[in-house]
Design an enzyme around this catalytic site. Structure first.
Site, PDB file in Angstrom:
ATOM      1  N   HIS A   1       0.832  -1.214   0.000  1.00  0.00           N
ATOM      2  CA  HIS A   1       0.000   0.000   0.000  1.00  0.00           C
ATOM      3  C   HIS A   1       0.862   1.257   0.000  1.00  0.00           C
ATOM      4  O   HIS A   1       1.867   1.327   0.705  1.00  0.00           O
ATOM      5  CB  HIS A   1      -0.932   0.010   1.221  1.00  0.00           C
ATOM      6  CG  HIS A   1      -2.069  -0.946   1.069  1.00  0.00           C
ATOM      7  ND1 HIS A   1      -1.897  -2.306   1.149  1.00  0.00           N
ATOM      8  CD2 HIS A   1      -3.372  -0.730   0.779  1.00  0.00           C
ATOM      9  CE1 HIS A   1      -3.070  -2.894   0.934  1.00  0.00           C
ATOM     10  NE2 HIS A   1      -3.977  -1.970   0.711  1.00  0.00           N
ATOM     11  N   PRO A   2       0.427   2.250  -0.778  1.00  0.00           N
ATOM     12  CA  PRO A   2       1.178   3.516  -0.790  1.00  0.00           C
ATOM     13  C   PRO A   2       0.897   4.315   0.476  1.00  0.00           C
ATOM     14  O   PRO A   2      -0.172   4.179   1.067  1.00  0.00           O
ATOM     15  CB  PRO A   2       0.588   4.237  -2.005  1.00  0.00           C
ATOM     16  CG  PRO A   2      -0.831   3.770  -2.041  1.00  0.00           C
ATOM     17  CD  PRO A   2      -0.805   2.325  -1.592  1.00  0.00           C
TER      18      PRO A   2
ATOM     19  N   SER B   1      -6.583   4.197  -5.519  1.00  0.00           N
ATOM     20  CA  SER B   1      -6.008   4.893  -4.379  1.00  0.00           C
ATOM     21  C   SER B   1      -6.131   6.407  -4.528  1.00  0.00           C
ATOM     22  O   SER B   1      -6.405   7.120  -3.551  1.00  0.00           O
ATOM     23  CB  SER B   1      -4.538   4.480  -4.224  1.00  0.00           C
ATOM     24  OG  SER B   1      -4.028   4.995  -3.034  1.00  0.00           O
TER      25      SER B   1
ATOM     26  N   GLU C   1      -9.619   7.305  -3.509  1.00  0.00           N
ATOM     27  CA  GLU C   1      -9.837   7.118  -2.069  1.00  0.00           C
ATOM     28  C   GLU C   1      -9.190   8.244  -1.262  1.00  0.00           C
ATOM     29  O   GLU C   1      -9.798   8.791  -0.335  1.00  0.00           O
ATOM     30  CB  GLU C   1      -9.279   5.755  -1.648  1.00  0.00           C
ATOM     31  CG  GLU C   1     -10.119   4.610  -2.195  1.00  0.00           C
ATOM     32  CD  GLU C   1      -9.386   3.286  -2.339  1.00  0.00           C
ATOM     33  OE1 GLU C   1     -10.011   2.308  -2.778  1.00  0.00           O
ATOM     34  OE2 GLU C   1      -8.183   3.216  -2.018  1.00  0.00           O
ATOM     35  N   GLN C   2      -7.972   8.598  -1.634  1.00  0.00           N
ATOM     36  CA  GLN C   2      -7.261   9.645  -0.888  1.00  0.00           C
ATOM     37  C   GLN C   2      -7.950  11.000  -1.080  1.00  0.00           C
ATOM     38  O   GLN C   2      -8.016  11.813  -0.169  1.00  0.00           O
ATOM     39  CB  GLN C   2      -5.796   9.690  -1.317  1.00  0.00           C
ATOM     40  CG  GLN C   2      -5.102   8.338  -1.069  1.00  0.00           C
ATOM     41  CD  GLN C   2      -3.604   8.444  -0.873  1.00  0.00           C
ATOM     42  OE1 GLN C   2      -3.077   9.467  -0.463  1.00  0.00           O
ATOM     43  NE2 GLN C   2      -2.900   7.349  -1.135  1.00  0.00           N
TER      44      GLN C   2
ATOM     45  N   PHE D   1       1.424   2.642   7.435  1.00  0.00           N
ATOM     46  CA  PHE D   1       0.127   2.860   8.088  1.00  0.00           C
ATOM     47  C   PHE D   1      -0.963   2.720   7.033  1.00  0.00           C
ATOM     48  O   PHE D   1      -0.932   3.411   6.011  1.00  0.00           O
ATOM     49  CB  PHE D   1       0.114   4.281   8.676  1.00  0.00           C
ATOM     50  CG  PHE D   1      -1.215   4.736   9.180  1.00  0.00           C
ATOM     51  CD1 PHE D   1      -1.756   4.209  10.350  1.00  0.00           C
ATOM     52  CD2 PHE D   1      -1.937   5.724   8.507  1.00  0.00           C
ATOM     53  CE1 PHE D   1      -2.977   4.646  10.829  1.00  0.00           C
ATOM     54  CE2 PHE D   1      -3.162   6.172   8.983  1.00  0.00           C
ATOM     55  CZ  PHE D   1      -3.683   5.631  10.147  1.00  0.00           C
ATOM     56  N   VAL D   2      -1.910   1.811   7.278  1.00  0.00           N
ATOM     57  CA  VAL D   2      -3.004   1.607   6.314  1.00  0.00           C
ATOM     58  C   VAL D   2      -4.341   1.837   7.008  1.00  0.00           C
ATOM     59  O   VAL D   2      -4.591   1.303   8.090  1.00  0.00           O
ATOM     60  CB  VAL D   2      -2.953   0.189   5.686  1.00  0.00           C
ATOM     61  CG1 VAL D   2      -4.174  -0.044   4.795  1.00  0.00           C
ATOM     62  CG2 VAL D   2      -1.677   0.008   4.873  1.00  0.00           C
ATOM     63  N   ILE D   3      -5.166   2.644   6.357  1.00  0.00           N
ATOM     64  CA  ILE D   3      -6.504   2.922   6.890  1.00  0.00           C
ATOM     65  C   ILE D   3      -7.438   3.097   5.693  1.00  0.00           C
ATOM     66  O   ILE D   3      -6.997   3.532   4.617  1.00  0.00           O
ATOM     67  CB  ILE D   3      -6.497   4.194   7.781  1.00  0.00           C
ATOM     68  CG1 ILE D   3      -7.803   4.362   8.538  1.00  0.00           C
ATOM     69  CG2 ILE D   3      -6.165   5.445   6.970  1.00  0.00           C
ATOM     70  CD1 ILE D   3      -7.718   5.409   9.675  1.00  0.00           C
TER      71      ILE D   3
HETATM   72  N1  LIG Z   1      -1.774   3.725   3.272  1.00  0.00           N
HETATM   73  C1  LIG Z   1      -3.083   3.548   3.020  1.00  0.00           C
HETATM   74  O1  LIG Z   1      -3.907   3.442   3.902  1.00  0.00           O
HETATM   75  N2  LIG Z   1      -3.435   3.481   1.712  1.00  0.00           N
HETATM   76  C2  LIG Z   1      -4.720   3.270   1.288  1.00  0.00           C
HETATM   77  N3  LIG Z   1      -5.891   3.486   2.018  1.00  0.00           N
HETATM   78  C3  LIG Z   1      -6.907   3.608   1.143  1.00  0.00           C
HETATM   79  O2  LIG Z   1      -8.092   3.791   1.435  1.00  0.00           O
HETATM   80  N4  LIG Z   1      -6.436   3.500  -0.132  1.00  0.00           N
HETATM   81  C4  LIG Z   1      -5.082   3.338  -0.105  1.00  0.00           C
HETATM   82  O3  LIG Z   1      -4.306   3.264  -1.039  1.00  0.00           O
END
Ligand SMILES: NC(=O)N[C@H]1NC(=O)NC1=O
Length: 177
Positions: free
Chosen positions: A71-72, A88, A91-92, A123-125
């Site tokens: 994940h980025p 992504s 989402e961001q 950190f992924v959310i």
């Molecule tokens: N780092 C991280 O949480 N990346 C992600 N979260 C999300 O909702 N899309 C992502 O790429």
């Protein structure tokens, strides 16, 4: 955007087309789609999601860490370069991460670095379920956790991201009943 698929059309997809549509429902991790293709027919989009979740749950910790590492960073270098995946990027943006103040950007960047140094994965959310304020609060709080807790929480967030991505591809029969 490609047309939404009914679950019966999903069940008819050959392996290559299945990967073409579902290869990025877990970021850069097409093995998740590759692993569950053989479990067709899926009853509905939630069944497909459950199969992907079960596959991730069965991974050893190193595999789960690998999933997180694919994940980025949120609002990281790739976002700055415009090199995120389409998913992504959207989402961001939905979380408002593209409209952060310089101070917020700095805080997120520094905390992302600390998080990665402590746990060895990013950190992924689920950005679509959190606004930028919740993300900034969340990363600071989660920095206090143990690596085992964060591995768990991170994978649960990947599952939420995955479900929202799936719901953008497959018609959810349940929501029409
Ligand atoms: N780092 C991280 O949480 N990346 C992600 N979260 C999300 O909702 N899309 C992502 O790429």
């Amino acid at each position: 955007m490609a047309d939404m698929l009914s679950i019966s059309l999903v069940n008819e997809l050959n392996y290559e087309d299945f990967i073409g549509r579902f290869g990025n429902v877990v970021e850069h991790c097409s093995i998740c789609a590759a692993a569950v293709w053989r479990n067709r027919p899926f009853r509905d989009v939630h069944h497909l999601h459950q199969e992907i979740c079960s596959f991730m749950d069965l991974l050893p910790d190193t595999g789960k860490e690998g999933v997180l590492r694919l994940h980025p960073d949120l609002a990281g270098k790739l976002a700055e370069l415009g090199s995120l995946t389409q998913e992504s990027t959207a989402e961001q943006k939905a979380a408002g991460l593209d409209t952060m103040s310089p101070d917020e950007k700095q805080l997120l960047r520094e905390t992302n670095i600390k998080y990665r140094e402590k746990f060895g994965f990013p950190f992924v959310i689920c950005a679509r379920q959190n606004k930028k304020e919740a993300i900034l609060k969340g990363i600071v709080e989660r920095l206090e956790h143990s690596a085992a807790e964060e591995l768990n929480i991170g994978i649960e967030e990947v599952k939420k991201i995955c479900l929202l991505r799936l719901l953008g591809i497959v018609i959810d029969d349940k929501s029409h009943m």
